[in-house]
Design a protein around this motif. Structure first.
Motif, PDB file in Angstrom:
ATOM      1  N   VAL A  89       0.679  -1.105  -0.213  1.00 60.12           N
ATOM      2  CA  VAL A  89      -0.046   0.100  -0.087  1.00 60.12           C
ATOM      3  C   VAL A  89       0.853   1.166   0.064  1.00 60.12           C
ATOM      4  O   VAL A  89       1.888   1.432   0.905  1.00 60.12           O
ATOM      5  CB  VAL A  89      -0.899   0.139   1.215  1.00 60.12           C
ATOM      6  CG1 VAL A  89      -2.066   1.030   1.075  1.00 60.12           C
ATOM      7  CG2 VAL A  89      -1.845  -1.215   1.339  1.00 60.12           C
ATOM      8  N   THR A  90       0.690   2.163  -1.075  1.00 59.02           N
ATOM      9  CA  THR A  90       1.381   3.427  -1.064  1.00 59.02           C
ATOM     10  C   THR A  90       0.659   4.555  -0.935  1.00 59.02           C
ATOM     11  O   THR A  90      -0.471   4.651  -1.915  1.00 59.02           O
ATOM     12  CB  THR A  90       2.354   3.081  -2.659  1.00 59.02           C
ATOM     13  OG1 THR A  90       3.152   2.017  -2.523  1.00 59.02           O
ATOM     14  CG2 THR A  90       3.358   4.646  -2.409  1.00 59.02           C
ATOM     15  N   GLU A  91       0.923   5.421  -0.049  1.00 58.21           N
ATOM     16  CA  GLU A  91       0.138   6.581  -0.400  1.00 58.21           C
ATOM     17  C   GLU A  91       0.896   7.668  -1.051  1.00 58.21           C
ATOM     18  O   GLU A  91       1.872   8.203  -0.724  1.00 58.21           O
ATOM     19  CB  GLU A  91      -0.015   7.282   1.184  1.00 58.21           C
ATOM     20  CG  GLU A  91      -0.955   8.572   1.416  1.00 58.21           C
ATOM     21  CD  GLU A  91      -1.143   9.085   2.769  1.00 58.21           C
ATOM     22  OE1 GLU A  91      -2.212   9.219   3.105  1.00 58.21           O
ATOM     23  OE2 GLU A  91       0.026   9.367   3.293  1.00 58.21           O
ATOM     24  N   SER A 150      -1.760  12.892   0.110  1.00 63.04           N
ATOM     25  CA  SER A 150      -2.885  12.493   1.323  1.00 63.04           C
ATOM     26  C   SER A 150      -4.235  12.500   0.537  1.00 63.04           C
ATOM     27  O   SER A 150      -4.688  13.031  -0.306  1.00 63.04           O
ATOM     28  CB  SER A 150      -2.942  14.095   2.031  1.00 63.04           C
ATOM     29  OG  SER A 150      -3.977  13.720   3.119  1.00 63.04           O
ATOM     30  N   GLY A 151      -4.893  11.091   0.943  1.00 65.19           N
ATOM     31  CA  GLY A 151      -6.170  10.959   0.375  1.00 65.19           C
ATOM     32  C   GLY A 151      -6.039   9.980  -1.100  1.00 65.19           C
ATOM     33  O   GLY A 151      -7.293   9.807  -1.743  1.00 65.19           O
ATOM     34  N   GLY A 152      -4.610   9.939  -1.460  1.00 61.56           N
ATOM     35  CA  GLY A 152      -4.728   9.128  -2.576  1.00 61.56           C
ATOM     36  C   GLY A 152      -3.688   8.006  -2.417  1.00 61.56           C
ATOM     37  O   GLY A 152      -2.553   8.277  -2.261  1.00 61.56           O
ATOM     38  N   THR A 153      -4.241   6.680  -2.736  1.00 65.45           N
ATOM     39  CA  THR A 153      -3.295   5.490  -2.307  1.00 65.45           C
ATOM     40  C   THR A 153      -3.306   4.720  -3.575  1.00 65.45           C
ATOM     41  O   THR A 153      -4.490   4.619  -4.388  1.00 65.45           O
ATOM     42  CB  THR A 153      -3.742   4.615  -1.003  1.00 65.45           C
ATOM     43  OG1 THR A 153      -5.173   4.283  -1.631  1.00 65.45           O
ATOM     44  CG2 THR A 153      -3.849   5.475   0.094  1.00 65.45           C
ATOM     45  N   THR A 175      -2.759   0.332  -4.176  1.00 64.93           N
ATOM     46  CA  THR A 175      -2.562  -0.872  -3.515  1.00 64.93           C
ATOM     47  C   THR A 175      -2.055  -1.809  -4.556  1.00 64.93           C
ATOM     48  O   THR A 175      -2.851  -1.683  -5.559  1.00 64.93           O
ATOM     49  CB  THR A 175      -3.633  -1.093  -2.677  1.00 64.93           C
ATOM     50  OG1 THR A 175      -3.924  -0.177  -1.717  1.00 64.93           O
ATOM     51  CG2 THR A 175      -3.291  -2.725  -1.964  1.00 64.93           C
ATOM     52  N   GLU A 220      -7.395   4.409  -5.187  1.00 65.38           N
ATOM     53  CA  GLU A 220      -8.431   4.889  -4.439  1.00 65.38           C
ATOM     54  C   GLU A 220      -7.930   6.222  -3.837  1.00 65.38           C
ATOM     55  O   GLU A 220      -6.978   6.332  -3.228  1.00 65.38           O
ATOM     56  CB  GLU A 220      -8.584   4.097  -3.057  1.00 65.38           C
ATOM     57  CG  GLU A 220      -9.605   4.597  -2.388  1.00 65.38           C
ATOM     58  CD  GLU A 220     -10.111   3.646  -1.264  1.00 65.38           C
ATOM     59  OE1 GLU A 220     -10.959   3.728  -0.386  1.00 65.38           O
ATOM     60  OE2 GLU A 220      -9.196   2.885  -0.929  1.00 65.38           O
ATOM     61  N   TYR A 221      -8.631   7.462  -4.788  1.00 61.95           N
ATOM     62  CA  TYR A 221      -8.402   8.651  -4.299  1.00 61.95           C
ATOM     63  C   TYR A 221      -9.826   9.321  -3.862  1.00 61.95           C
ATOM     64  O   TYR A 221     -11.032   9.025  -4.407  1.00 61.95           O
ATOM     65  CB  TYR A 221      -8.025   9.414  -5.750  1.00 61.95           C
ATOM     66  CG  TYR A 221      -6.662   9.526  -6.113  1.00 61.95           C
ATOM     67  CD1 TYR A 221      -6.003  10.678  -6.371  1.00 61.95           C
ATOM     68  CD2 TYR A 221      -5.876   8.578  -5.877  1.00 61.95           C
ATOM     69  CE1 TYR A 221      -4.625  10.824  -6.628  1.00 61.95           C
ATOM     70  CE2 TYR A 221      -4.493   8.293  -6.155  1.00 61.95           C
ATOM     71  CZ  TYR A 221      -3.845   9.569  -6.416  1.00 61.95           C
ATOM     72  OH  TYR A 221      -2.397   9.518  -6.820  1.00 61.95           O
ATOM     73  N   ASP A 222      -9.734  10.364  -2.916  1.00 61.04           N
ATOM     74  CA  ASP A 222     -10.895  10.859  -2.531  1.00 61.04           C
ATOM     75  C   ASP A 222     -10.848  12.217  -3.280  1.00 61.04           C
ATOM     76  O   ASP A 222     -10.267  12.465  -4.090  1.00 61.04           O
ATOM     77  CB  ASP A 222     -10.679  11.242  -0.822  1.00 61.04           C
ATOM     78  CG  ASP A 222      -9.575  12.117  -0.424  1.00 61.04           C
ATOM     79  OD1 ASP A 222      -9.079  12.965  -1.473  1.00 61.04           O
ATOM     80  OD2 ASP A 222      -9.154  12.219   0.747  1.00 61.04           O
ATOM     81  N   ALA A 260      -7.883  14.675  -3.089  1.00 60.68           N
ATOM     82  CA  ALA A 260      -6.842  14.383  -3.885  1.00 60.68           C
ATOM     83  C   ALA A 260      -7.092  14.293  -5.502  1.00 60.68           C
ATOM     84  O   ALA A 260      -6.087  14.676  -6.053  1.00 60.68           O
ATOM     85  CB  ALA A 260      -6.484  12.754  -3.389  1.00 60.68           C
TER      86      ALA A 260
END
Length: 429
Positions: free
Chosen positions: A104-106, A109-112, A114, A394-396, A399
Motif C-alpha cells: 500500500v503506497t500513499e 494525502s487521500g490518494g493510495t 495498493t 483509491e483517491y478521495d 486528492a
C-alpha cells in the motif's frame, strides 16, 4: 570428447560462437498444431487416439483414479519416501518467503495505490515421463503453486506402457503433496487438454513445467489462451572453472546433465589448459562407467556441448554471462564474489560443494529454469510465477482535485478530451 573453442586473446564473447542446442520450435509447432486443433474441438477423443499411437496405451478415463494414487504412495520405498520428504521440506523452506504481501503506497494525502498479489485460480502442471520420469518436478511445480495459494492444481504426466498410468513415483509424490487431480496424458496432448479442457479436465489459467521440444511448441501455441511459465528446452550446464577446480568434480557435473538427454548441453569455460586436459581424462574414465553411457556420449560430443578456453577468469565471466546458462557452476577462487556479479543465469551453484544435482533435488531451490539463453530475460519457477499483481487505486475528492488539471492537460495533449472530461465532472461538483 568435448570440442574446443579457443577465445583466448580475444574480447569477443558473441553468442554465436558459443555451443548451443538448436531447436526449431516453429517446425515443431506446425507438426503439433493439428492435434491441438482437434483437442480444442473434440476434447478427449484425439487425446486417447494420440496416446494409443505414440505411447501404446489405450486410455479409458484420462484422470488417474484415487486408489492408484493411494497405492503408489503405500508402495513407495521407505528410503525414497524419506528423500522425497526432505526435498519437499527444503523447497518449502526456500520458497515460503517468496509469498509477497500487499503493498500500500500513499501517493498523496487521500490518494493510495495498493498492489495486491493474487494467485492464479487454476494451474496445469506438466511433469515429464520419457527418458527420465522426473518425480522431482512434481515437487518443483506443486510446492510453489500451493504456497502461492493456487486453489485448483492439476498435474499431467505420460502413461507408462506397462501400467497405463504415469510413473509410480510421480504418482506417489502427488499423493504426498495432496495433488489428487492427476491425468495420464503426456506431451503436447497434455498441454492441449490443459488449455482447452475436456469432459474430465476443466481448462486452466496457466501451464508450467518442463518438457521436450513438442511440449515447448505446444506451450507457445496456446500462450495467450493461457499463461505459461517459459519455453523450457533441453537441460544445460555451464561450468566456469580455474586451476583450483577439481577435474573429478567438473567432469562428474558435466556428465550429470548430459545423462538427461542426447541433446543436453554441457559447457566448460576455463582459462586453464591443464584443467581442461585433466577434465577430458576424467570424462573418458567416468563416462565409461556411467549407466547411460551412450546418451551421455552423444550429448558431450554434440554441437551443443564444448570447452571454451578464455584469457582469464574475468573473460570467462563475460562468456558465461553471454551464454546465460540454465545452470551455472562457478568453481574458482573467490567463487561467491564472481557469482554475485553474474547477470544472466537461471541458477548459480557456488564452489566445490554445490553441484547442480543438489539443486535438482534437495538444495531448496527450484530446478524448473530458463534454457536456451532465456535467462537473459526470464527467471526460474517460483511462488511469484503463480501470483498476479492487481493495482487498486483509491483517491478521495480532494486528492483528485489536486491533480485534475494535470490529467486534463495530458488528455488534451493525446487528443482524448473525454478522458479529461471524466475528471472535470467530478472536480467541478
Amino acid at each position: 570428447m568435448l570440442k574446443r573453442i579457443d577465445l583466448r586473446g580475444s574480447d569477443d564473447v558473441a553468442r554465436g560462437l558459443l555451443p548451443r542446442a538448436q531447436f526449431d520450435v516453429a517446425a515443431a509447432m506446425a507438426e503439433i498444431q493439428p492435434l491441438l486443433d482437434r483437442i480444442r474441438h473434440h476434447g478427449a477423443e484425439p487425446i486417447r487416439r494420440i496416446t494409443a499411437e505414440r505411447d501404446g496405451v489405450t486410455l479409458g478415463r484420462l484422470r488417474v483414479p484415487a486408489d492408484a494414487l493411494a497405492a503408489a504412495e503405500r508402495d513407495l520405498d521407505p528410503n525414497l519416501r524419506a528423500a522425497i520428504l526432505a526435498s519437499i521440506e527444503r523447497v518449502r523452506t526456500a520458497h515460503r518467503p517468496q509469498r509477497r504481501g500487499d503493498l500500500v503506497t500513499e501517493v498523496v494525502s487521500g490518494g493510495t495505490v495498493t498492489e495486491r498479489f493474487v494467485p492464479v485460480g487454476r494451474v496445469g502442471l506438466y511433469v515429464p515421463g520419457g527418458l527420465a520420469p522426473l518425480a522431482s518436478s512434481v515437487v518443483m511445480n506443486v510446492v510453489p503453486a500451493q504456497l502461492a495459494g493456487v486453489e485448483h492444481i492439476a498435474v499431467a504426466s505420460p502413461p507408462q506402457r506397462s501400467t497405463g498410468l504415469p510413473d509410480a513415483t510421480i504418482l506417489a509424490v502427488c499423493a504426498i503433496l495432496g495433488a489428487d487431480e492427476v491425468y495420464a496424458v503426456g506431451g503436447p496432448a497434455a498441454i492441449g487438454m490443459f488449455a482447452y479442457g475436456t469432459d474430465e479436465c476443466d481448462p486452466v489459467d496457466m501451464i508450467t513445467g518442463p518438457g521436450n521440444i513438442f511440449v515447448t511448441a505446444a506451450k507457445r501455441a496456446v500462450r495467450g489462451i493461457v499463461g505459461i511459465d517459459a519455453e523450457a528446452g533441453t537441460t544445460e550446464i555451464a561450468v566456469l572453472a580455474d586451476d583450483t577446480a577439481d577435474p573429478v568434480h567438473v567432469a562428474a557435473d558435466l556428465i550429470s546433465q548430459a545423462e538427461h538427454d542426447p541433446q543436453a548441453a554441457s559447457v566448460l569455460v576455463t582459462p586453464s589448459v591443464e584443467l581442461l586436459e585433466a577434465v577430458e581424462v576424467e570424462l573418458k574414465r567416468q563416462v565409461d562407467a556411467t549407466r547411460h553411457r551412450d546418451r551421455v556420449t552423444k550429448a558431450l560430443a554434440g554441437s551443443q556441448s564444448g570447452a571454451v578456453l578464455v584469457t582469464d577468469v574475468e573473460h570467462g565471466l563475460a562468456v558465461v554471462d553471454a551464454y546465460a546458462a540454465e545452470h551455472l557452476e562457478i568453481q574458482t577462487r573467490d567463487a561467491r564474489e564472481l557469482a554475485m556479479r553474474v547477470r544472466n543465469a537461471g541458477a548459480i551453484f557456488v564452489g566445490p560443494y554445490s553441484p547442480v544435482s543438489l539443486g535438482d533435488y534437495c538444495a531448496g531451490s527450484n530446478h524448473i529454469l530458463p534454457t536456451g539463453g532465456c535467462a537473459r530475460h526470464s527467471s526460474g519457477l517460483s511462488v511469484a510465477s503463480f501470483l498476479r499483481a492487481i493495482q487498486v487505486i483509491e483517491y478521495d475528492r480532494a486528492a483528485l482535485s489536486e491533480v485534475a488539471e494535470h490529467v486534463v492537460t495530458l488528455a488534451e495533449a493525446e487528443g482524448l478530451p473525454a478522458h479529461g472530461q471524466a475528471v472535470r465532472v467530478r472536480s467541478s461538483k
